[in-house]
Scaffold this active site. Structure first.
Site, PDB file in Angstrom:
ATOM      1  N   ASN A 214       0.872  -1.212  -0.043  1.00 15.68           N
ATOM      2  CA  ASN A 214      -0.075   0.032  -0.063  1.00 15.68           C
ATOM      3  C   ASN A 214       0.959   1.421  -0.149  1.00 15.68           C
ATOM      4  OD1 ASN A 214       0.633   0.663   2.438  1.00 15.68           O
ATOM      5  ND2 ASN A 214      -0.280  -1.251   3.638  1.00 15.68           N
ATOM      6  N   LYS A 350     -11.292  -2.933  18.886  1.00 15.42           N
ATOM      7  CA  LYS A 350     -10.395  -3.706  18.986  1.00 15.42           C
ATOM      8  C   LYS A 350      -9.789  -3.101  20.464  1.00 15.42           C
ATOM      9  CE  LYS A 350      -8.698  -2.922  13.800  1.00 15.42           C
ATOM     10  NZ  LYS A 350      -7.109  -3.358  13.093  1.00 15.42           N
TER      11      LYS A 350
HETATM   12  O1  C5P Z   1      -8.931  -1.824  10.828  1.00 15.53           O
HETATM   13  P1  C5P Z   1      -8.060  -1.331  10.587  1.00 15.53           P
HETATM   14  O2  C5P Z   1      -7.208  -1.686   9.270  1.00 15.53           O
HETATM   15  O3  C5P Z   1      -8.907   0.179  10.191  1.00 15.53           O
HETATM   16  O4  C5P Z   1      -7.119  -0.885  11.711  1.00 15.53           O
HETATM   17  C1  C5P Z   1      -5.798   0.184  12.073  1.00 15.53           C
HETATM   18  C2  C5P Z   1      -5.106   0.008  12.876  1.00 15.53           C
HETATM   19  O5  C5P Z   1      -4.739  -1.128  13.098  1.00 15.53           O
HETATM   20  C3  C5P Z   1      -3.659   0.582  12.753  1.00 15.53           C
HETATM   21  O6  C5P Z   1      -3.992   0.759  13.793  1.00 15.53           O
HETATM   22  C4  C5P Z   1      -3.585  -0.841  12.007  1.00 15.53           C
HETATM   23  O7  C5P Z   1      -2.137  -0.435  12.658  1.00 15.53           O
HETATM   24  C5  C5P Z   1      -3.814  -2.082  13.119  1.00 15.53           C
HETATM   25  N1  C5P Z   1      -4.013  -2.750  12.252  1.00 15.53           N
HETATM   26  C6  C5P Z   1      -2.966  -4.509  12.335  1.00 15.53           C
HETATM   27  N2  C5P Z   1      -3.403  -5.230  12.082  1.00 15.53           N
HETATM   28  C7  C5P Z   1      -3.870  -5.521  11.057  1.00 15.53           C
HETATM   29  C8  C5P Z   1      -4.081  -4.316  10.161  1.00 15.53           C
HETATM   30  C9  C5P Z   1      -4.677  -3.484  11.499  1.00 15.53           C
HETATM   31  O8  C5P Z   1      -2.374  -4.324  13.690  1.00 15.53           O
HETATM   32  N3  C5P Z   1      -4.134  -6.946  10.350  1.00 15.53           N
END
Ligand code: C5P
Length: 421
Positions: A214, A350
């Protein structure tokens, strides 16, 4: 932010002949904004890139350019100027200036001042990538390091000469932050606390030559590391592949895939007082990584990939049992609409202590840019509190995030002694 002020600090800013000299104007401005007194010294060559008048206007002080200037010496002699400085910062520093400093030459005002000053000295090199990689320059840099100079950068990327590679001067925000970390006494709230930060993108291999990733540049995560260092914290950066130099003083653990990041995060989270998940972790990876390069086929117009979910790292960190869970866990949310609303849901889902939510649809903010605007939401016993941070450089937003996270961190460092399992 009184503890983050450089108020009254006296900075001697040396500028030599690089195209990056135009960025010295911004450095001067940032230092003045932080409350420093700034006196600028330019080499002869530097004046071909930026005028003394510009720097005089920004620093509010006459700019010195010559050692043999009877009028300037009558005001503040060069030895007096060397004694005046709390820090010497050279940005940009050319290969030639570096070589002259290595040999202790005093053939112009700037090199003379460096010889005559006992103050901490920081240097931000800027040059063509081949000049930087040249063994002569690398030898000189090693000598300057050994002499106690603090190196800032250089970064890697596109260069004004058309090349790509290492040698780009670090960004003004990063340079000022490094100086700041060197000069500012650490705030006691964070001294000794361990801040673990995930940063940058992850890469999920499809075959030996292709991957899913990304646009994350890592800038926000690295700014958080700098901000935590400024506060006196011990910082570990678990970083995906980015083109940024490691903030001075941070430990960087380089990872590539979400699985690597997950493994390192789970290992380090129990040692953290504050865990910040800033990485843009790929939500999915290929169910199988092809052993050989995937080939185009003539009998089909498409290609179907099967993806499987990666672990949600931050959710697993907050799900650790009470003895292992870091006291403060901060997540990030990038949204394109209803930013606060979605962030509130993520904070709950979360089980985070705080979330930093930004609108990535706004032009010039978020991914890859130097600025960010965000909502900060955090839990308190009487409910969630939110605060809006208007568009600002990422380092400033990072300072606000780290300061807020530290206020949520309950245990003083001496009592927080959990070990990695
Ligand atoms: O669910 P989403 O990707 O929007 O959440 C973003 C947050 O979750 C950020 O803090 C990101 O670093 C963390 N994250 C993570 N592991 C993942 C996806 C997101 O720690 N697989």
């Amino acid at each position: 932010m009184a503890s983050l002020s450089l108020s009254g600090k006296r900075v001697l800013l040396g500028i030599s002949a690089g195209i990056a000299a135009y960025k010295s104007a911004l450095i001067t401005r940032l230092l003045k904004q932080a409350g420093c007194e700034v006196r600028v010294v330019m080499t002869d060559g530097a004046q071909a890139f930026i005028t003394p008048m510009t720097l005089q206007a920004l620093s509010g002080e006459p700019v010195r350019t010559s050692l043999l200037d009877a009028d300037a010496e009558a005001g503040m002699g060069h030895i007096e100027l060397a004694r005046w400085a709390d820090a010497v910062l050279i940005a940009p520093a050319t290969a030639d200036l570096i070589a002259r400093l290595v040999h202790g030459l005093a053939d112009d005002l700037l090199t003379t001042l460096c010889l005559a000053s006992d103050a901490p000295k920081l240097i931000a090199p800027a040059m063509n990538q081949a000049m930087w990689r040249n063994p002569a320059t690398q030898r000189n840099i090693a000598i300057l390091n050994g002499d106690g100079w603090q190196l800032i950068g250089p970064g890697a990327g596109d260069q004004a000469c058309g090349d790509t590679g290492p040698g780009r001067m670090s960004e003004p925000d990063d340079i000022v932050a490094a100086l700041f970390a060197r000069l500012a006494p650490p705030a006691s709230a964070a001294t000794g606390k361990h801040v673990v930060i995930t940063a940058g993108p992850t890469r999920e291999a499809l075959d030996p030559v292709r991957y899913l990733t990304n646009h994350s540049s890592g800038k926000m995560g690295y700014a958080l590391a700098t901000a935590a260092l400024e506060q006196g914290a011990r910082v570990t950066l678990i970083s995906g592949p980015v083109a940024l130099s490691t903030p001075v003083g941070a430990e960087r653990i380089a990872v590539e895939t979400a699985a690597d990041m997950h493994q390192k995060a789970m290992q380090l989270a129990p040692t953290a007082d504050v865990f910040i998940g800033c990485a843009a972790v790929s939500d999915y990876r290929a169910a199988e990584t092809a052993e050989h390069k995937l080939k185009k086929t003539d009998n089909s117009d498409g290609l179907t990939l099967t993806l499987i979910k990666n672990p949600d790292i931050i959710a697993e960190v907050t799900a650790l049992d009470a003895a292992q869970r870091p006291p403060v866990v901060v997540g990030f949310a990038a949204e394109t609409r209803d930013v606060r609303h979605y962030a509130e849901g993520k904070l709950k889902r979360k089980a985070l202590d705080m979330i930093v939510a930004n609108d990535v649809s706004a032009a010039g903010l978020g991914f890859g840019s130097d600025d960010n605007a965000a909502w900060l939401l955090w839990r308190t016993p009487s409910g969630n509190v939110s605060e809006h941070q208007s568009p600002q450089p990422k380092i400033q937003l990072a300072r606000a995030v780290v300061q807020r996270a530290l206020t949520l961190s309950p245990a003083p460092p001496s009592t927080h002694t959990r070990e990695t399992s």
